[in-house]
Scaffold this active site. Sequence first.
Site, PDB file in Angstrom:
ATOM      1  N   LYS A  13     -74.899 -58.066  -0.726  1.00 56.13           N
ATOM      2  CA  LYS A  13     -75.285 -57.609  -2.063  1.00 56.13           C
ATOM      3  C   LYS A  13     -74.359 -58.157  -3.143  1.00 56.13           C
ATOM      4  CE  LYS A  13     -74.841 -53.157  -1.451  1.00 56.13           C
ATOM      5  NZ  LYS A  13     -74.398 -53.053  -0.054  1.00 56.13           N
ATOM      6  N   ARG A 122     -64.335 -60.626   7.055  1.00 52.87           N
ATOM      7  CA  ARG A 122     -64.254 -60.663   5.593  1.00 52.87           C
ATOM      8  C   ARG A 122     -62.815 -60.459   5.114  1.00 52.87           C
ATOM      9  NH1 ARG A 122     -68.073 -56.886   1.840  1.00 52.87           N
ATOM     10  NH2 ARG A 122     -66.725 -55.150   2.407  1.00 52.87           N
TER      11      ARG A 122
HETATM   12  P1  ADP Z   1     -69.602 -51.911   1.022  1.00 54.94           P
HETATM   13  O1  ADP Z   1     -70.913 -52.079   0.317  1.00 54.94           O
HETATM   14  O2  ADP Z   1     -69.074 -53.194   1.550  1.00 54.94           O
HETATM   15  O3  ADP Z   1     -69.531 -50.748   1.946  1.00 54.94           O
HETATM   16  P2  ADP Z   1     -68.460 -50.961  -1.411  1.00 54.94           P
HETATM   17  O4  ADP Z   1     -67.359 -51.729  -2.013  1.00 54.94           O
HETATM   18  O5  ADP Z   1     -69.808 -51.001  -2.024  1.00 54.94           O
HETATM   19  O6  ADP Z   1     -68.492 -51.514   0.056  1.00 54.94           O
HETATM   20  O7  ADP Z   1     -68.073 -49.430  -1.237  1.00 54.94           O
HETATM   21  C1  ADP Z   1     -66.856 -49.017  -0.685  1.00 54.94           C
HETATM   22  C2  ADP Z   1     -66.786 -47.506  -0.606  1.00 54.94           C
HETATM   23  O8  ADP Z   1     -66.905 -46.933  -1.930  1.00 54.94           O
HETATM   24  C3  ADP Z   1     -67.916 -46.839   0.180  1.00 54.94           C
HETATM   25  O9  ADP Z   1     -67.680 -46.847   1.562  1.00 54.94           O
HETATM   26  C4  ADP Z   1     -67.874 -45.430  -0.419  1.00 54.94           C
HETATM   27  O10 ADP Z   1     -66.792 -44.686   0.072  1.00 54.94           O
HETATM   28  C5  ADP Z   1     -67.617 -45.706  -1.887  1.00 54.94           C
HETATM   29  N1  ADP Z   1     -68.892 -45.859  -2.645  1.00 54.94           N
HETATM   30  C6  ADP Z   1     -69.375 -46.999  -3.212  1.00 54.94           C
HETATM   31  N2  ADP Z   1     -70.556 -46.781  -3.824  1.00 54.94           N
HETATM   32  C7  ADP Z   1     -70.875 -45.478  -3.617  1.00 54.94           C
HETATM   33  C8  ADP Z   1     -71.983 -44.644  -3.982  1.00 54.94           C
HETATM   34  N3  ADP Z   1     -73.033 -45.113  -4.692  1.00 54.94           N
HETATM   35  N4  ADP Z   1     -71.951 -43.345  -3.600  1.00 54.94           N
HETATM   36  C9  ADP Z   1     -70.908 -42.840  -2.907  1.00 54.94           C
HETATM   37  N5  ADP Z   1     -69.849 -43.572  -2.515  1.00 54.94           N
HETATM   38  C10 ADP Z   1     -69.802 -44.880  -2.867  1.00 54.94           C
END
Ligand code: ADP
Length: 208
Positions: A13, A122
């Site tokens: 993404k 990664r």
């Molecule tokens: P990935 O998509 O690689 O898991 P992200 O960087 O998007 O990593 O997210 C890392 C962490 O941030 C998630 O595991 C969660 O703990 C938190 N997080 C991100 N977006 C959300 C969301 N929309 N709702 C709740 N927690 C979130």
Amino acid sequence: MKIILLGAPGSGKGTLAKKISSDFHIPQISTGDLFRAIVKEDSPLGQKVKGLIDKGQLVPDEVTIEVVKKRISEQDCQNGYILDGFPRTVEQAKALEKLTHIDSIILVDLPFDVIIERLSSRRTCSGCGEIYSAQNYASNVCEKCGAGLIQRDDDKPEIIKHRLEVYETNTSPLIDFYSERLFKVSSQGTPDETYRPVKTFLESLEEK
Ligand code: ADP
Ligand code: ZN
């Protein structure tokens, strides 16, 4: 144009978001990045969020919705944005519907075994957040900004497994929630191959 990118962690993404952002001149809003910035502030909220991220658990909906609401009200979001990592629960999707109208929802699809391979190799730049793969980038400094590369704590094998379970339980119901409006793309190929059909699709929307 307002876009949602839906997909499991590690599905690509973020990489796709960066390409759309530069071609269509709209900001990428990654809730993961927003939360990692909050963690760096070292406030009580930051400490709570750190605990959740490190375990691969979701931040509570109320907190997440508040953070996104504030971010999309900023000046640079006036002509649209790309939501990368939000919504991640049906609750968040319902809250978003009350805030605004989304133009397109793109599902980035990748089998779990490929995701596990990609996430395990990664590496993330500690300075600018650029993403590398240990499989095809041997150095441990960022070629963009010179800062060191790290493996995120939540990219370790036990936590990856848990994040995928959280995705299955909490986020994959969104595929049904948005079923009639989904544009689906496979990210099995290279980043450019993934982006190509998405670009064509978004350009066709712009012409309408
Ligand atoms: P990935 O998509 O690689 O898991 P992200 O960087 O998007 O990593 O997210 C890392 C962490 O941030 C998630 O595991 C969660 O703990 C938190 N997080 C991100 N977006 C959300 C969301 N929309 N709702 C709740 N927690 C979130
Ligand atoms: Zn960097």
